[in-house]
Enzyme design. Structure first.
Site, PDB file in Angstrom:
ATOM      1  N   LYS A  82       0.871  -1.182   0.000  1.00 28.95           N
ATOM      2  CA  LYS A  82       0.000   0.000   0.000  1.00 28.95           C
ATOM      3  C   LYS A  82       0.909   1.234   0.000  1.00 28.95           C
ATOM      4  CE  LYS A  82      -1.850   2.990   1.735  1.00 28.95           C
ATOM      5  NZ  LYS A  82      -1.640   4.384   1.246  1.00 28.95           N
ATOM      6  N   GLU A  84       8.844   2.788  11.223  1.00 30.04           N
ATOM      7  CA  GLU A  84       9.916   3.771  11.074  1.00 30.04           C
ATOM      8  C   GLU A  84       9.244   5.117  10.818  1.00 30.04           C
ATOM      9  OE1 GLU A  84      12.894   3.448  11.820  1.00 30.04           O
ATOM     10  OE2 GLU A  84      13.049   1.262  11.902  1.00 30.04           O
ATOM     11  N   CYS A 118      13.411  11.949   6.139  1.00 32.09           N
ATOM     12  CA  CYS A 118      13.162  11.681   7.567  1.00 32.09           C
ATOM     13  C   CYS A 118      14.408  11.988   8.388  1.00 32.09           C
ATOM     14  CB  CYS A 118      12.730  10.244   7.775  1.00 32.09           C
ATOM     15  SG  CYS A 118      13.911   9.055   7.123  1.00 32.09           S
ATOM     16  N   GLU A 174       8.298  17.905  13.923  1.00 33.84           N
ATOM     17  CA  GLU A 174       8.822  17.639  12.577  1.00 33.84           C
ATOM     18  C   GLU A 174       8.081  18.521  11.566  1.00 33.84           C
ATOM     19  OE1 GLU A 174       7.829  13.983  10.427  1.00 33.84           O
ATOM     20  OE2 GLU A 174       9.958  13.746   9.991  1.00 33.84           O
TER      21      GLU A 174
HETATM   22  P1  NAD Z   1       2.096   9.404   6.274  1.00 32.16           P
HETATM   23  O1  NAD Z   1       2.198   8.870   7.664  1.00 32.16           O
HETATM   24  O2  NAD Z   1       1.092  10.441   5.998  1.00 32.16           O
HETATM   25  O3  NAD Z   1       1.778   8.199   5.248  1.00 32.16           O
HETATM   26  C1  NAD Z   1       2.596   7.036   5.198  1.00 32.16           C
HETATM   27  C2  NAD Z   1       1.747   5.894   4.650  1.00 32.16           C
HETATM   28  O4  NAD Z   1       0.747   5.548   5.618  1.00 32.16           O
HETATM   29  C3  NAD Z   1       0.976   6.241   3.377  1.00 32.16           C
HETATM   30  O5  NAD Z   1       0.951   5.105   2.546  1.00 32.16           O
HETATM   31  C4  NAD Z   1      -0.416   6.576   3.901  1.00 32.16           C
HETATM   32  O6  NAD Z   1      -1.427   6.420   2.945  1.00 32.16           O
HETATM   33  C5  NAD Z   1      -0.539   5.560   5.033  1.00 32.16           C
HETATM   34  N1  NAD Z   1      -1.483   5.915   6.090  1.00 32.16           N
HETATM   35  C6  NAD Z   1      -1.857   7.139   6.507  1.00 32.16           C
HETATM   36  N2  NAD Z   1      -2.714   7.031   7.554  1.00 32.16           N
HETATM   37  C7  NAD Z   1      -2.839   5.704   7.807  1.00 32.16           C
HETATM   38  C8  NAD Z   1      -3.572   4.945   8.781  1.00 32.16           C
HETATM   39  N3  NAD Z   1      -4.337   5.530   9.696  1.00 32.16           N
HETATM   40  N4  NAD Z   1      -3.459   3.605   8.754  1.00 32.16           N
HETATM   41  C9  NAD Z   1      -2.672   2.990   7.841  1.00 32.16           C
HETATM   42  N5  NAD Z   1      -1.970   3.648   6.893  1.00 32.16           N
HETATM   43  C10 NAD Z   1      -2.048   4.992   6.888  1.00 32.16           C
HETATM   44  O7  NAD Z   1       3.568   9.885   5.878  1.00 32.16           O
HETATM   45  P2  NAD Z   1       4.047  10.558   4.522  1.00 32.16           P
HETATM   46  O8  NAD Z   1       3.551  11.972   4.472  1.00 32.16           O
HETATM   47  O9  NAD Z   1       3.765   9.664   3.381  1.00 32.16           O
HETATM   48  O10 NAD Z   1       5.628  10.561   4.726  1.00 32.16           O
HETATM   49  C11 NAD Z   1       6.312  11.494   5.501  1.00 32.16           C
HETATM   50  C12 NAD Z   1       6.611  10.943   6.876  1.00 32.16           C
HETATM   51  O11 NAD Z   1       7.335   9.716   6.759  1.00 32.16           O
HETATM   52  C13 NAD Z   1       7.500  11.863   7.688  1.00 32.16           C
HETATM   53  O12 NAD Z   1       7.054  11.886   9.022  1.00 32.16           O
HETATM   54  C14 NAD Z   1       8.867  11.199   7.598  1.00 32.16           C
HETATM   55  O13 NAD Z   1       9.742  11.520   8.642  1.00 32.16           O
HETATM   56  C15 NAD Z   1       8.492   9.757   7.604  1.00 32.16           C
HETATM   57  N6  NAD Z   1       9.544   8.928   7.026  1.00 32.16           N
HETATM   58  C16 NAD Z   1      10.261   8.141   7.881  1.00 32.16           C
HETATM   59  C17 NAD Z   1      11.302   7.373   7.385  1.00 32.16           C
HETATM   60  C18 NAD Z   1      12.117   6.496   8.291  1.00 32.16           C
HETATM   61  O14 NAD Z   1      12.797   5.614   7.791  1.00 32.16           O
HETATM   62  N7  NAD Z   1      12.095   6.695   9.595  1.00 32.16           N
HETATM   63  C19 NAD Z   1      11.594   7.394   6.018  1.00 32.16           C
HETATM   64  C20 NAD Z   1      10.824   8.207   5.189  1.00 32.16           C
HETATM   65  C21 NAD Z   1       9.795   8.974   5.705  1.00 32.16           C
END
Ligand code: NAD
Length: 485
Positions: A175, A248, A282, A383
């Site tokens: 997903k 993560e 991130c 963040e």
């Molecule tokens: P997000 O949390 O909005 O979305 C991530 C994924 O989760 C997407 O596929 C989204 O559709 C899904 N999602 C959203 N709500 C959900 C729920 N309630 N249940 C299940 N799935 C759900 O994050 P984003 O905007 O796509 O990415 C940015 C974030 O990701 C930042 O906080 C960044 O720091 C983090 N990030 C972390 C790492 C790491 O390795 N630690 C790497 C890259 C990005």
């Protein structure tokens, strides 16, 4: 060209059952429609999980060599298509060409690495209690693995989840983020073309609804999630106490500049970490902690570094900072610039939306630098995930280290110094999954363990790196065998 994307469910490319779709537009130019993709529901996700639950047994029965061949084959296809994928990545997500080509180069290498790791999976034998018997451990696949991914590395991060899951014989329900559906589809296409059986993989496009349905589906024995803290917590709650869950999440990554540091080195390290990838990493640098004696000189150079960025459509090779990935990213960055000013921090450069030369059709922002930032400000603690840098003053190295740890996060932390004692002390005490000395907080080695501490990760399983990665994707079983009679 506009892509008409589909889900891959039950071994076939299909639209959402409801027929609903969403559009993805180029963040550098919203007039450019990248594609139209299925806006999937919880019911689409249930069908996808059912398909992989049924189909994954066939994949689990294949030999490790066959699995490695498929991953290597997909790697070959992705490598052969790297030039096209690089342009698609720039168009869909907004990276620069240079940044995108790092990702399209790394993704096939990830798949090859996991192919080899899968081949190396072994168990242990033990002395048998009964004469002539054998006791050994077997590493079985979990079954169905759910992979929920963000948009900022739409090939690299999924390849680090699908690669190890498939190498160890699992089926995967993928997903991806609705911000980067096209690149997710490209990864799935390559795996299927390389011979992955259709029952071993599903792709479900869409947002939180199918993501939550995947996290909450008991047929998915393991959920690997990368994304924000709130979504990660929702995923964790949905998986419950029994099923495997790897999270993560975000960061608020500091760089300490020690009094002995060369300022040119410091500015190079900080600017790359803070403004590279338009601040959307991130592990991006979002805080700088500096002694009073160096403060003004460092800020002057950081301002020059921010103002020298050439900002525009990443498809132009002369550009070194692309747009933010989406309208919600632009709103978030601009809102934190306002919040910082309201809290009393001093905006010394940037922080405005950029228009002109067609940039009003995209989500461009000037990199921002704030000074006079207090530790309790939201600007300092939360963040932002954009090119906004906050500078904090510290009276001593000890105070700087304390400020560095003074957020809930613990992903990446940096120090610029020539002093080995400071470097080693910081490496030992930093509460961060990754510590960088004289290097940007961004940029990780493929074979090196990676995972956040504090609020940045679940800390149950490392996301990346050799022996620490595979245990998430296998369940170990102890087998006792005696000769018959
Ligand atoms: P997000 O949390 O909005 O979305 C991530 C994924 O989760 C997407 O596929 C989204 O559709 C899904 N999602 C959203 N709500 C959900 C729920 N309630 N249940 C299940 N799935 C759900 O994050 P984003 O905007 O796509 O990415 C940015 C974030 O990701 C930042 O906080 C960044 O720091 C983090 N990030 C972390 C790492 C790491 O390795 N630690 C790497 C890259 C990005």
């Amino acid at each position: 060209m506009t892509e008409r994307g589909l889900n891959f469910i039950g071994g076939a490319w299909v639209p959402a059952a409801s027929g609903a779709t969403f559009e993805r537009r180029n963040p550098a130019d919203v007039d450019d429609l990248v594609g139209v993709f299925p806006d999937s529901s919880a019911a689409d996700m249930a069908a996808a999980v059912a398909g992989v639950a049924e189909g994954c047994a066939e994949w689990a029965r294949t030999t490790p060599e066959r699995r490695a061949d498929v991953l290597e084959g997909a790697a070959d296809l992705l490598a052969a298509r790297a030039a096209d994928l690089t342009v698609e990545l720039v168009r869909e997500e907004g990276k620069t060409l240079a940044e995108a080509s790092v990702e399209t180069g790394r993704t096939p290498r990830n798949l090859r690495y996991f192919a080899q790791l899968g081949l190396g999976l072994t168990g242990t034998t033990y002395p048998a209690a009964a004469g002539g018997g054998l006791v050994f451990t077997a590493q079985d696949p979990v079954g169905v693995v759910g992979a929920i991914t963000p948009w900022n590395f739409p090939l690299n991060i999924p390849s680090r989840k699908l690669g190890p899951a498939l190498a160890t014989g699992n089926g995967v329900v993928f997903k991806p983020s609705p911000v980067t559906p096209l690149l997710a589809q490209r990864l799935v296409e390559a795996l299927l073309e390389a011979g992955l059986p259709g029952g071993a993989l599903a792709l479900v496009q869409g947002g939180a609804e199918p993501g939550a349905a995947l996290a909450g589906d008991p047929r998915a024995g393991a959920i690997t999630f990368t994304g924000s803290v709130p979504a990660g917590h929702a995923v964790h709650a949905a998986t419950g106490p029994i099923r495997r869950c790897q999270l993560e999440m975000g960061g608020k990554n500091p760089v300490i500049v020690a009094e002995d540091a060369d300022l040119d080195v410091a500015v190079g390290v900080i600017a790359k970490g803070a403004f590279g990838l338009t601040g959307q990493a991130c592990t991006g640098t979002s805080r700088v902690i500096v002694p009073d004696a160096l403060h003004d000189a460092l800020v002057e150079r950081l301002v020059a570094a921010a103002e020298s960025r050439k900002i525009g459509d990443g498809r132009d090779p002369g550009i070194d900072m692309g747009p933010l990935a989406a309208d919600f990213q632009l709103e978030k960055v601009l809102s934190y610039v306002r919040i910082g000013q309201e809290e009393g921090a001093r905006l010394v450069t940037g922080g405005r939306r950029l228009t002109g030369d067609g940039r009003e059709r995209g989500f461009f922002v000037e990199p921002a630098v704030f000074t006079e930032c207090a530790p309790d400000m939201r600007l300092v603690r939360e963040e932002i995930f954009g090119p906004v840098l906050v500078v904090q003053r510290a009276g001593s190295f000890e105070e700087a280290a304390a400020l560095a740890h003074d957020t809930p996060y613990g992903l990446s932390a940096g120090l610029v110094t020539r002093d080995l004692d400071h470097a080693l002390a910081f490496a030992r005490t930093a509460r961060a999954g990754v510590v960088k000395v004289n290097q940007p907080t961004t940029g990780m080695g493929m074979t090196v363990p990676f995972g956040g501490l504090g609020a940045s990760g679940s800390q149950t399983y490392k996301e990346q790196g050799g022996g620490q990665l595979l245990p998430f994707y296998v369940q170990e079983k102890s087998v006792y065998v005696s000769p018959h009679g």
